[in-house]
Design a protein around this motif. Sequence first.
Motif, PDB file in Angstrom:
ATOM      1  N   LEU A 254      -3.974   8.363   2.976  1.00 49.59           N
ATOM      2  CA  LEU A 254      -3.064   8.053   1.875  1.00 49.59           C
ATOM      3  C   LEU A 254      -1.655   8.611   2.086  1.00 49.59           C
ATOM      4  O   LEU A 254      -0.882   8.717   1.121  1.00 49.59           O
ATOM      5  N   LEU A 257       1.046   6.400   0.727  1.00 50.30           N
ATOM      6  CA  LEU A 257       0.951   6.304  -0.728  1.00 50.30           C
ATOM      7  C   LEU A 257       1.442   7.587  -1.398  1.00 50.30           C
ATOM      8  O   LEU A 257       2.100   7.531  -2.445  1.00 50.30           O
ATOM      9  N   VAL A 258       1.156   8.727  -0.788  1.00 45.67           N
ATOM     10  CA  VAL A 258       1.627  10.000  -1.330  1.00 45.67           C
ATOM     11  C   VAL A 258       3.154  10.016  -1.381  1.00 45.67           C
ATOM     12  O   VAL A 258       3.765  10.432  -2.373  1.00 45.67           O
ATOM     13  N   ARG A 261       4.404   7.430  -4.126  1.00 45.86           N
ATOM     14  CA  ARG A 261       4.237   7.939  -5.499  1.00 45.86           C
ATOM     15  C   ARG A 261       5.296   8.984  -5.821  1.00 45.86           C
ATOM     16  O   ARG A 261       5.829   9.026  -6.942  1.00 45.86           O
ATOM     17  N   SER A 276      -0.067   8.659 -11.788  1.00 44.99           N
ATOM     18  CA  SER A 276      -0.991   9.330 -10.869  1.00 44.99           C
ATOM     19  C   SER A 276      -1.339   8.363  -9.745  1.00 44.99           C
ATOM     20  O   SER A 276      -0.790   7.264  -9.645  1.00 44.99           O
ATOM     21  N   TYR A 277      -2.300   8.750  -8.897  1.00 44.41           N
ATOM     22  CA  TYR A 277      -2.735   7.848  -7.827  1.00 44.41           C
ATOM     23  C   TYR A 277      -3.692   6.779  -8.357  1.00 44.41           C
ATOM     24  O   TYR A 277      -3.835   5.705  -7.765  1.00 44.41           O
TER      25      TYR A 277
END
Length: 452
Positions: A254, A257-258, A261, A276-277
């Motif tokens: 991830l 994605l981290v 975000r 949040s995720y």
Amino acid sequence: MAAIARGSSALFRRLVRTTTMTTETASDVERFLRRAPHRGAVVQFKLSDIGEGIMEVTVKEWYVKEGDKVSQFDSICEVQSDKASVTITSRYDGVITKLYYDADDVALVGKPLVDIETESASDVIQEEDVVETPAMAREEHTHQEIKGLKTQATPAVRRLAMENNIKLSEVVGSGKDGRILKEDILDFLARQTGAILPPSPFQERQTPPPDPPLAAAAESVPRRPAVSFHKAMAKSMTAALAIPHLGLCDQVDLSRLVALRAELKADARGHGVNLSYMPFFIKAASLCLARFPILNASLDQSCQNITYKVSHNIGVAMDTALGLLVPTVKNVQLLSILEVARELNRLQELGAAGQLGTADLSGGTFSLSNIGSIGGTYAKPVILPPEVAIGALGKIQVLPRFDASGHVIRAHVMNVSWSADHRVIDGATMCRFSNMWRDFLQNPSGMLLHLK
């Protein structure tokens, strides 16, 4: 005398002519009749169907007593089923004349809860029509209030909801004090059908972030799961034992994605949303369900019929003060990631307060369990019948990995565990679904090509 007071002046004149009454006495009687209260009849207010096949509930608390005056939308009592707490509200104005149950008694659906003396006789006719006409029985449900979420609306809005077979308990009101407006019904209908409507007040409304002190206080409250929720879990898990579970585990990097975000959190906070995720996990699952609809289906008890669901109502397992609950984010296929996050925030706040209603806890077609929020790495999720698949997400760990050049780098890795009903889903299908879901999250920019 009250009955005579409701009569016409002609009736009173006939009474004077047919009785031996002096002029002075007649004048006194007429003045008395004018002062007499104009009361309606006593109506039995019945417990209407609250859905999910529930036939009985426990009366947890009365908000009124005999002799109390009530108005439309005033709370009458709180009842508890094996799925949720529901607050019953009044249909009309009047006075409570009888309570049919004591606290902790079991009340039956379709049986009287209270007697109410209405303020006018016309209310009696309307109530009798509602009880006798099946098409209008749905409207009676709109006068109920899922605890914490008032379903206040004008008759015109209730009629619009009824004509489109929409329960007001599932609609978020944008009016004053949560009142449901016509625009809210049209917006809800558009989400159900995929129609495109002009922006409404609902779409522009911002949800404030949860109050940190309140959230901290909620976490400090000891867990005391309700007996009814234990019964519901026992019933559901017993049914799950009859399902042959197929298991599959994988790892997801991830890292991208981290980073994404981290870029979007501030913008989401400006819209009153805590990002949040989980909204990314939910939306990625919806995109995959469109490609593999068998995972968004249900199987009947005889294993003869498979029902494919159009709506992606994705359940999210939550650890609450009442125990494990699985509220659902409805129609994810029609929502943006920001809208998914907003709805998830709402469900989390209600879950922390123990106020999730029947509408929030029903209708799921696929589920995700974020065990990683507590600290677990792997889990073996149990399917929630009649669904056919569920995923369990582990915690995100920073682990060493090799990049394309063979160098060791820091990577944010999460484990995922899938369970599927092996009677209708084979290993290859489950694996392809998992691969697509993993690819969306490892390369989140690729999701843009499929978002609607």
